[in-house]
Write a protein that holds these residues in place. Structure first.
Motif, PDB file in Angstrom:
ATOM      1  N   GLU A 238      59.085  37.032  45.122  1.00  0.00           N
ATOM      2  CA  GLU A 238      57.983  38.025  44.184  1.00  0.00           C
ATOM      3  C   GLU A 238      58.435  37.687  42.761  1.00  0.00           C
ATOM      4  O   GLU A 238      57.474  37.792  42.080  1.00  0.00           O
ATOM      5  CB  GLU A 238      58.580  39.378  44.585  1.00  0.00           C
ATOM      6  CG  GLU A 238      57.806  39.972  46.125  1.00  0.00           C
ATOM      7  CD  GLU A 238      58.665  39.508  47.216  1.00  0.00           C
ATOM      8  OE1 GLU A 238      58.539  39.738  48.490  1.00  0.00           O
ATOM      9  OE2 GLU A 238      59.698  38.872  46.888  1.00  0.00           O
ATOM     10  N   LYS A 239      59.692  37.642  42.643  1.00  0.00           N
ATOM     11  CA  LYS A 239      60.056  37.218  41.022  1.00  0.00           C
ATOM     12  C   LYS A 239      59.465  35.817  40.671  1.00  0.00           C
ATOM     13  O   LYS A 239      59.075  35.971  39.360  1.00  0.00           O
ATOM     14  CB  LYS A 239      61.554  37.432  41.094  1.00  0.00           C
ATOM     15  CG  LYS A 239      62.319  38.762  41.098  1.00  0.00           C
ATOM     16  CD  LYS A 239      63.545  38.787  40.754  1.00  0.00           C
ATOM     17  CE  LYS A 239      64.446  40.073  41.168  1.00  0.00           C
ATOM     18  NZ  LYS A 239      65.740  39.905  40.849  1.00  0.00           N
ATOM     19  N   ILE A 240      59.697  35.074  41.392  1.00  0.00           N
ATOM     20  CA  ILE A 240      59.176  33.555  40.983  1.00  0.00           C
ATOM     21  C   ILE A 240      57.865  33.618  40.680  1.00  0.00           C
ATOM     22  O   ILE A 240      57.137  33.202  39.874  1.00  0.00           O
ATOM     23  CB  ILE A 240      59.604  32.624  41.880  1.00  0.00           C
ATOM     24  CG1 ILE A 240      61.029  32.430  42.014  1.00  0.00           C
ATOM     25  CG2 ILE A 240      58.816  31.268  41.393  1.00  0.00           C
ATOM     26  CD1 ILE A 240      61.523  31.264  42.910  1.00  0.00           C
ATOM     27  N   LEU A 241      56.932  34.206  41.719  1.00  0.00           N
ATOM     28  CA  LEU A 241      55.556  34.492  41.551  1.00  0.00           C
ATOM     29  C   LEU A 241      55.231  35.106  40.209  1.00  0.00           C
ATOM     30  O   LEU A 241      54.165  34.873  39.629  1.00  0.00           O
ATOM     31  CB  LEU A 241      54.945  35.288  42.991  1.00  0.00           C
ATOM     32  CG  LEU A 241      54.856  34.273  44.142  1.00  0.00           C
ATOM     33  CD1 LEU A 241      54.663  35.044  45.123  1.00  0.00           C
ATOM     34  CD2 LEU A 241      53.744  33.151  43.891  1.00  0.00           C
ATOM     35  N   THR A 242      55.806  36.463  40.295  1.00  0.00           N
ATOM     36  CA  THR A 242      55.599  37.129  38.863  1.00  0.00           C
ATOM     37  C   THR A 242      55.793  36.384  37.555  1.00  0.00           C
ATOM     38  O   THR A 242      55.077  36.304  36.531  1.00  0.00           O
ATOM     39  CB  THR A 242      56.155  38.287  38.772  1.00  0.00           C
ATOM     40  OG1 THR A 242      56.117  38.873  39.974  1.00  0.00           O
ATOM     41  CG2 THR A 242      56.087  39.144  37.560  1.00  0.00           C
ATOM     42  N   ALA A 243      57.050  35.471  37.630  1.00  0.00           N
ATOM     43  CA  ALA A 243      57.273  34.763  36.143  1.00  0.00           C
ATOM     44  C   ALA A 243      56.305  33.587  35.877  1.00  0.00           C
ATOM     45  O   ALA A 243      55.732  33.401  34.675  1.00  0.00           O
ATOM     46  CB  ALA A 243      58.751  34.369  36.287  1.00  0.00           C
ATOM     47  N   ALA A 244      55.906  33.134  37.047  1.00  0.00           N
ATOM     48  CA  ALA A 244      54.737  31.824  36.887  1.00  0.00           C
ATOM     49  C   ALA A 244      53.533  32.529  36.562  1.00  0.00           C
ATOM     50  O   ALA A 244      52.882  31.811  35.814  1.00  0.00           O
ATOM     51  CB  ALA A 244      54.900  31.078  38.112  1.00  0.00           C
ATOM     52  N   ARG A 316      54.795  38.283  52.745  1.00  0.00           N
ATOM     53  CA  ARG A 316      55.161  38.870  51.440  1.00  0.00           C
ATOM     54  C   ARG A 316      54.552  38.049  50.208  1.00  0.00           C
ATOM     55  O   ARG A 316      54.062  38.533  49.578  1.00  0.00           O
ATOM     56  CB  ARG A 316      56.817  38.526  51.306  1.00  0.00           C
ATOM     57  CG  ARG A 316      57.472  39.506  52.143  1.00  0.00           C
ATOM     58  CD  ARG A 316      58.860  38.934  52.222  1.00  0.00           C
ATOM     59  NE  ARG A 316      59.634  39.003  50.854  1.00  0.00           N
ATOM     60  CZ  ARG A 316      60.706  38.067  50.659  1.00  0.00           C
ATOM     61  NH1 ARG A 316      61.498  37.761  51.291  1.00  0.00           N
ATOM     62  NH2 ARG A 316      61.131  38.046  49.389  1.00  0.00           N
ATOM     63  N   ILE A 317      54.335  36.635  50.726  1.00  0.00           N
ATOM     64  CA  ILE A 317      53.978  35.719  49.386  1.00  0.00           C
ATOM     65  C   ILE A 317      52.363  36.021  49.388  1.00  0.00           C
ATOM     66  O   ILE A 317      51.788  36.129  48.178  1.00  0.00           O
ATOM     67  CB  ILE A 317      54.098  34.302  49.813  1.00  0.00           C
ATOM     68  CG1 ILE A 317      55.414  33.914  49.817  1.00  0.00           C
ATOM     69  CG2 ILE A 317      53.321  33.371  48.786  1.00  0.00           C
ATOM     70  CD1 ILE A 317      55.884  32.682  50.291  1.00  0.00           C
TER      71      ILE A 317
END
Length: 351
Positions: A238-244, A316-317
């Motif tokens: 979730e953090k990676i998807l948000t940051a990207a 989740r993704i």
């Protein structure tokens, strides 16, 4: 043996070898800084450069690779076993004994000009990274882009190499013609874990910066969240998807870690050395998602896994992508502009 700034310390034999090698101390006490393993680059003159596949779970049927081996040294890299075809180890050899193919662009141009060639998007970076450090010297990847641009050939790129920013002039012109999309690979936002796992690749923060730079240049950016390692990096999705997304990514793809052939013992050795408290959990979850095996080579499930944990990860993704406003799929690249570029002395069209 110690190998500073390398992901693995091993030099396992390939599945083709009839002999094995081992390191033995020779009695000399050599300072550690003098024992750093330096890269060696050999030259290959390829007869063909387009690799073809018919995999039903891939979004492309052709690809180009300018180099064999990769100095980024990512411990989980599924391309490591390919070094065995050269008689080289998938361990340290893969990271230090590299093969450059300087005539790639010239051979590509010949292949594009063959009668009957049917254009579809070309993939770049599917095996080893085309913007790894030696590209600064050899500039093979840039020459390939120049050919694709001249022929108006669409291209799908995957990389984690910061050198791609050097080529934004070509990529931005191709993007304006709807001829390219760039995927940036991010596995973790933890700089320490990335340093251990991908010792010579740009930091996670640097890769997010690459996304912002590409997006500012008008180049479509895709997040490649791969490989996801259950029990080690899956809590970050979730953090990676948000940051990207904040950095400009408009679509996101993902894949579960794959451990084909020699990669499995190398990766498990790395776990025991670098993340011993996670090792048992990681392999337990992988076995649950891989039908009790280290690896699953079956189409479709090889990228996603199977079972309850795999289903939960996919859910989740999927929900996070929807919440953040990611597009369901990338925009189709334009294959209709493909043509042989004009040569010196050709009669140009008035229209």
């Amino acid at each position: 043996m110690r190998a500073p700034a390398r992901a693995t310390t091993a030099q396992p034999a390939t599945r083709f070898d009839t002999q094995t090698r081992s390191w033995e101390h020779d009695g000399w006490d050599i300072p550690e800084e003098e024992r750093l393993l330096r890269r060696e680059v050999s030259i290959e003159q390829p007869r063909s450069v387009i690799s073809w596949n018919q995999s039903p779970d891939l979004s492309f049927d052709r690809a180009i690779n300018s180099y064999r081996g990769c100095e980024h040294g990512c411990i989980y890299c599924f391309a490591r076993p390919s070094h065995g075809y050269l008689g080289l180890s998938p361990g340290l050899d893969f990271e230090t004994r590299l093969i450059a193919r300087p005539t790639t662009a010239k051979v590509l141009e010949r292949e594009l000009g063959k009668k009957g060639y049917v254009v579809r998007p070309m993939a770049m970076g599917t095996n080893t990274d085309l913007w790894q450090p030696i590209e600064a010297q050899y500039r093979i990847t840039r020459s390939v882009l120049e050919v694709l641009h001249a022929w108006r050939h669409p291209v799908m790129i995957t990389t984690r190499g910061a050198l791609i920013e050097r080529d934004m002039d070509i990529l931005s012109e191709m993007a304006a013609l709807n001829l390219c999309e760039v995927g940036i690979s991010i596995t973790t936002l933890d700089a320490g874990l990335s340093r251990d796992m991908e010792p010579r690749a740009p930091t996670p923060a640097r890769r997010l910066g690459m996304m912002r730079a590409l997006r500012a240049a008008g180049i479509p950016v895709r997040l490649m969240m791969a490989p996801i390692i259950p029990g080690l990096t899956d809590h970050e999705v979730e953090k990676i998807l948000t940051a990207a997304r904040e950095a400009g990514a408009h679509t996101a793809r993902w894949g579960l870690i794959r451990l084909p052939r020699e990669v499995s013992p190398l990766f498990q050795d790395w776990l025991e050395r670098k993340r011993p408290n996670h090792a048992a959990k990681v392999m337990k979850l992988l076995h649950e998602m891989r039908g009790g095996q280290d690896n699953d080579s079956n189409f479709h499930s090889r990228f996603r896994g199977a079972g309850p944990y795999a289903d939960l990860l996919a859910q989740r993704i999927r929900k996070t992508r929807a919440r953040l406003g990611y597009a369901e799929a990338s925009k189709d690249l334009d294959c209709g502009q493909f043509r042989q570029p004009p040569r010196a002395g050709d009669q140009l069209s008035l229209f």
